[in-house]
Write a protein that holds these residues in place. Structure first.
Motif, PDB file in Angstrom:
ATOM      1  N   ASP A  97      40.574 -61.107  -5.706  1.00 26.74           N
ATOM      2  CA  ASP A  97      41.616 -61.362  -4.718  1.00 26.74           C
ATOM      3  C   ASP A  97      42.859 -60.589  -5.107  1.00 26.74           C
ATOM      4  N   GLU A  98      42.981 -59.395  -4.492  1.00 25.01           N
ATOM      5  CA  GLU A  98      44.086 -58.486  -4.796  1.00 25.01           C
ATOM      6  C   GLU A  98      44.276 -58.270  -6.294  1.00 25.01           C
ATOM      7  N   THR A 149      41.954 -64.480   1.505  1.00 21.75           N
ATOM      8  CA  THR A 149      41.737 -65.411   0.406  1.00 21.75           C
ATOM      9  C   THR A 149      40.825 -66.554   0.848  1.00 21.75           C
TER      10      THR A 149
HETATM   11 MG   LIG Z   1      45.515 -63.936  -0.164  1.00 22.10          MG
END
Ligand SMILES: [Mg+2]
Ligand SMILES: Nc1ncnc2c1ncn2[C@@H]1O[C@H](COP(=O)(O)OP(=O)(O)O)[C@@H](O)[C@H]1O
Lengths: 222, 727
Positions: free
Chosen positions: A163-164, A43
């Motif tokens: 992000d994911e 991140t």
């Molecule tokens: Mg993360």
């Protein structure tokens, strides 16, 4: 094109840097997957590129502009035009409908009618034409994430950070998102995607693995 | 009680009469028939006093005493050799009070030392035979007006000296014997009435300058209009044990605030406007066991004290004239008890004597002056309150605080007289003003209480929310809107019930301690009920709006700030309500001051009461301003913190701080300004019902609301800026 030179990231509260001496070149239209355990810095890496961190050392060059050298104001404006992010938690605003959520990024900047027609095209692209007037709480997780993708694309960014994006979704919805990502990639957008999911990661042409112990040394060209 | 400087008790006794006399007329030039009747006037009508006066024949007789002998109407008092035409002056009745001489002198500055004068020995001796149980000295108001006039008709008779002598012979009288020695004296009236009257002259004799209450010097009237002292007269105090208790006039209050006074009977031909009750017994009727006799022993005057005495409670010395409304004629008390004019005290006796006359519980009021008060300030209020508390601990007293007193005009419509304007010493006026203020004060206090409580509750609510995990809150709201809506409505009501009960409890405790009246509780209840209605109405209205935005959502992008206000209305509503109350106070209080000042500011008392209230009002306004400011600061910053996630998201999708600031600014304006306008509207409506509607009042309200709006916008602007920086 993204060019990272001698990047060091330290959070004020931590002693050791999270990202150490990163040199990386990501060409336009690449699809890069970021993998690695939680807390390894995925991140943070995305935040470096989206200019959200104030404690970055080194050069973050996006399309020939070193955003790390820009004032906060200018950097925000530059990122707004070129980079969009999709998050694991969707981050839609509950008081706005699907259409409105998608339009939201451009509301302060552009004429509403123009935004609206763009938003409608995007809704069609993510396959939610029948959901235009619905509110986030009326949608499934997968649908919400598709709205989030449409919202990210409304500014027509050249770089899409994820992000994911499938972290909260079942495999069925995950596949729909992957299909969507493939189409976005086909349009020439650079995709940088952090994920825990092997299947998702393998969709990327390059996989950048983050380890907890200072992995990111030396020069990597992708 | 150490803090009481003066405690002057007063006993109201009723209407008494004093030493009664006759007055004489000079001898006319020829044989005459003289008839006199008496009038009293209230300034508009004249009333002939029944059963008073009489007639007199004076008959020439050369060489006899003063040259006349006489025949006097039988049954009309003393008959004596060589007496001049003489008439008994009617009894005049006067309000009498008992006071404590020293305390009263300290309180009022009036010299009452005459009360210490000895009873005239001669008079006391002449009445000793009746064995009165108590001889009571009384002093009287030397500058008082007694409304009395004699109406005398003087007829010259066709009758000479020889005819007198001839008549005496017919009656078997010697020339030098008076008519009344004859056994046939009683029948003489018929005989004399047949004498031809040559001409008749009417004479009006104004007695007001000669007659004072309770005592006056004997006098004689000369036909040229002058008076002279007289040595031959009758006098007596035999009627002094009779007196009249009066009840207050039974006013009817009309819609236009004037008072209507009805005549309820008459006394000796003079109208009576209030109930009177005869007490005691005359010496003439009962020659022993007389309870008391009044002996006039001196005078007092209030002339030089009229200004300061306006401040004297109960107005027992106040002499402001009563006037007729249309032509300004000055009106008077009639000499009988029961006049519609409330008179100053004409007679004063000592408190001990008053107690003797009245029996149990003689004291009607005790006027206290609280020590060390120079101006009306906080300390003065505290001192007075301390004294009030001390007195209420003793119990059994009605306490009236007169901060200052002033004569204020009251209009009365008196039956048979017309509309008159009377100055009422202030207790009446004070009561009206403070009553009027009480109602508005109650309103203000209740609203203020409500504001304070809503503030606490609002504060607590935001605390709770800010503590919650913001994300969780958002998704809570996001995922289960309908459920949350109901929850919020119920929660709102629970909060209002809670704060309502809390406020009611506080008020009730104050009520138990006698600090507020029962009306406060009623007004408070009404306000709480109204408060109940508002969230319901707003939620119902807003709900419909949300549905309609739902329906047309695809068509048009609604304003972001508007969507936000509608979405977060549950969080805003208490704050919104509170600002309505606050604006109401800020509009209503000055409006009230403005109007009340116009109507009562011209009396001393009004100014005084307004001064006192001004302090109270200022305290409330400052507190309200404080609460309003903290309400806005608290609500908006908490509100922003609650929506931290939303703000971050907007930042992340490309909004500038400026854009977010703008949106929140619009959002705040969208509910703060309407709350101001609603508060203002309520204030204008209530002001124009309770007070009077004027353009100035509306203008004042608009100015105040404008100021409030500008002030709060500046506050909100900076607040959002600061809070966004923190996020
Ligand atoms: Mg993360
Ligand atoms: N704002 C921050 N302040 C301090 N430490 C942070 C902050 N954000 C992330 N970290 C720390 O930096 C490390 C990397 O975090 P992150 O980049 O979120 O990893 P990942 O996304 O791979 O899970 C973690 O140890 C995390 O605790």
């Amino acid at each position: 094109m993204i060019l990272l030179k001698n990047i060091n990231v330290t959070y004020p509260s931590l002693e050791k840097p999270i990202l150490k001496n990163i040199n990386l070149h990501i060409k336009t239209g690449e699809w890069v997957s970021l993998v690695g355990p939680s807390g390894s810095g995925k991140t943070s890496f995305l935040k470096v590129i989206s200019g959200k961190l104030d404690t970055v050392e080194g050069n973050v060059i996006i399309h020939e502009t070193d955003i790390n050298g820009l004032s906060a104001h200018k950097r925000h404006e530059f990122i707004r035009r070129h980079v969009s992010t999709v998050y694991q938690q969707f981050r839609l605003l509950p008081q706005f409908s699907v259409l409105e959520n998608i339009m939201l990024p451009l509301i302060p900047h552009e004429n509403k009618k123009r935004i609206q027609s763009r938003a409608r095209e995007l809704i069609d692209e993510v396959g939610l034409t029948h959901r235009v007037t619905h509110f986030p709480h009326q949608l499934s997780g997968g649908e919400q994430q598709r709205v989030a993708f449409a919202r990210a694309l409304i500014t027509d960014p050249s770089i899409l950070l994820c992000d994911e994006p499938t972290g909260n979704l079942d495999t069925n919805n995950r596949d729909i998102i992957l299909e969507l990502l493939t189409q976005i990639h086909k349009k020439g957008k650079t995709i940088i995607l952090a994920t825990h999911d092997e299947i998702v990661a393998k969709k990327g042409k390059n996989i950048l693995t983050f380890h907890e112990e200072d992995v990111h040394k030396g020069e990597v060209v992708l | 009680m150490s803090s009481v400087e003066i405690a002057a008790p007063i006993a109201s006794l009723g209407y008494f009469t004093g030493e009664n006399k006759t007055f004489t007329l000079a001898y006319p030039h020829t044989s005459s028939y003289i008839e006199t009747e008496f009038n009293t006037t209230d300034g508009v009508n004249e009333y002939t006093i029944r059963d008073e006066g009489g007639y007199f024949y004076v008959l020439e007789q050369e060489g006899y005493l003063e040259g006349f002998d006489f025949y006097k109407e039988p049954g009309h008092g003393y008959i004596g050799e060589g007496m001049k035409p003489e008439f008994g002056i009617p009894l005049t009745y006067h309000l009498t009070v008992g006071v404590d001489q020293e305390e009263e002198e300290k309180l009022t500055g009036i010299d009452l030392s005459a009360l210490k004068n000895p009873i005239p020995a001669q008079l006391e001796w002449s009445y000793s035979q009746y064995g009165a149980k108590r001889n009571i000295p009384i002093i009287y108001l030397s500058d008082s007006f007694v409304s009395l006039r004699a109406e005398t008709s003087l007829s010259e008779l066709d009758w000479g000296s020889e005819q007198t002598i001839q008549l005496k012979e017919e009656l078997d009288l010697q020339d030098n014997e008076a008519f009344f020695f004859s056994e046939k004296y009683e029948t003489l009236g018929d005989r004399l009435s047949k004498i031809e009257r040559l001409n008749t002259e009417g004479i009006k004799i104004f007695l007001s300058d000669q007659i004072k209450p309770f005592y006056y010097e004997p006098f004689s009237y000369n036909y040229d209009g002058t008076f002279s002292g007289e040595e031959n007269y009758s006098f007596g105090i035999s009627e002094t044990p009779i007196f009249y208790r009066t009840k207050p006039i039974d006013y009817t209050i009309r819609k236009d605030q004037t008072l209507e006074v009805k005549q309820i009977g008459q006394d000796s031909g003079v109208p009576v406007y209030r109930e009177i009750e005869k007490q005691g017994v005359s010496v003439r009727e009962k020659r022993e066991d007389i309870p008391f006799l009044l002996y006039p022993v001196g005078t007092f005057t209030t002339k030089s004290h009229q200004e300061s005495l306006a401040a004297s409670p109960l107005g027992i010395y106040q002499q402001a004239p009563t006037t007729k409304l249309d032509d300004g004629t000055t009106l008077h008390e009639t000499i009988t008890p029961g006049s519609f004019i409330s008179s100053p005290a004409h007679g004063i006796v000592s408190l001990e004597d008053a107690a003797y006359i009245k029996g149990d519980a003689p004291i009607d009021a005790i006027r206290l002056r609280v020590d060390g008060i120079n101006s009306y300030n906080e300390e003065a209020i505290r001192k007075i309150n301390d004294v009030i508390l001390d007195i209420s601990e003793i119990g059994g007293f009605d306490i009236v605080v007169v901060a200052g007193a002033s004569p204020s005009p009251v209009i009365m419509d008196v039956e048979g007289v017309g509309e008159v304007e009377q100055s009422w010493t202030s207790l009446g006026a004070a009561a009206t003003i403070s009553e009027g203020w009480n109602t508005t004060n109650l309103l203000i206090s209740s609203v203020f209480l409500m504001i304070s409580i809503v503030y606490i509750v609002n504060h607590a609510m935001f605390r709770k929310y800010t503590k919650k995990n913001e994300t969780k809150l958002l998704s809570d709201i996001g995922w289960k809107v309908r459920h949350i809506k109901q929850f919020h409505l119920i929660e709102n009501y629970l909060l209002i019930i809670f704060s309502g009960i809390l406020g009611g409890l506080i008020l009730f405790i104050l009520y138990l301690f006698n600090l507020v009246s029962s009306i406060t509780l009623v007004i408070y209840l009404i306000i709480v009920l109204l408060t109940f209605l508002i969230p319901f109405l707003i939620i119902v209205l807003v709900k419909n709006k949300l549905r309609s935005t739902n329906r047309f959502n695809g068509v048009k992008f609604k304003k972001v700030w508007l969507k936000n206000v509608l979405f977060y209305k549950k969080l805003i509503i208490l704050c919104f309500l509170q600002l309505i109350f606050v604006t109401f106070l800020f509009n209503f209080v000055p409006a009230n001051l403005f109007v009340t000042n116009q109507s009562t500011g011209d009396t001393n008392l009004g100014v005084f009461i307004n001064d006192l209230i001004l302090i109270l009002i200022l305290v409330i306004l400052v507190a309200t301003l404080y609460i309003a400011t903290t309400t806005i600061i608290d609500s908006i910053s908490s509100f922003l913190f609650i929506r931290k996630e939303e703000i971050l998201t907007l930042r992340d999708i490309g909004w500038r701080v400026k854009d977010i600031h703008n949106t929140f600014m619009k959002e705040s304006i969208a509910w703060i300004i309407p709350s101001f306008i609603i508060g203002m509207a309520i204030s204008i409506i209530i002001s124009s019902t309770v007070l009077t509607f004027t353009v100035e009042l509306v203008f004042l309200s608009i100015c105040i609301t404008l100021l409030l709006s500008i002030g709060s916008m500046i506050l909100v602007y900076n607040l959002i800026k600061r809070t966004l920086k923190k996020i």
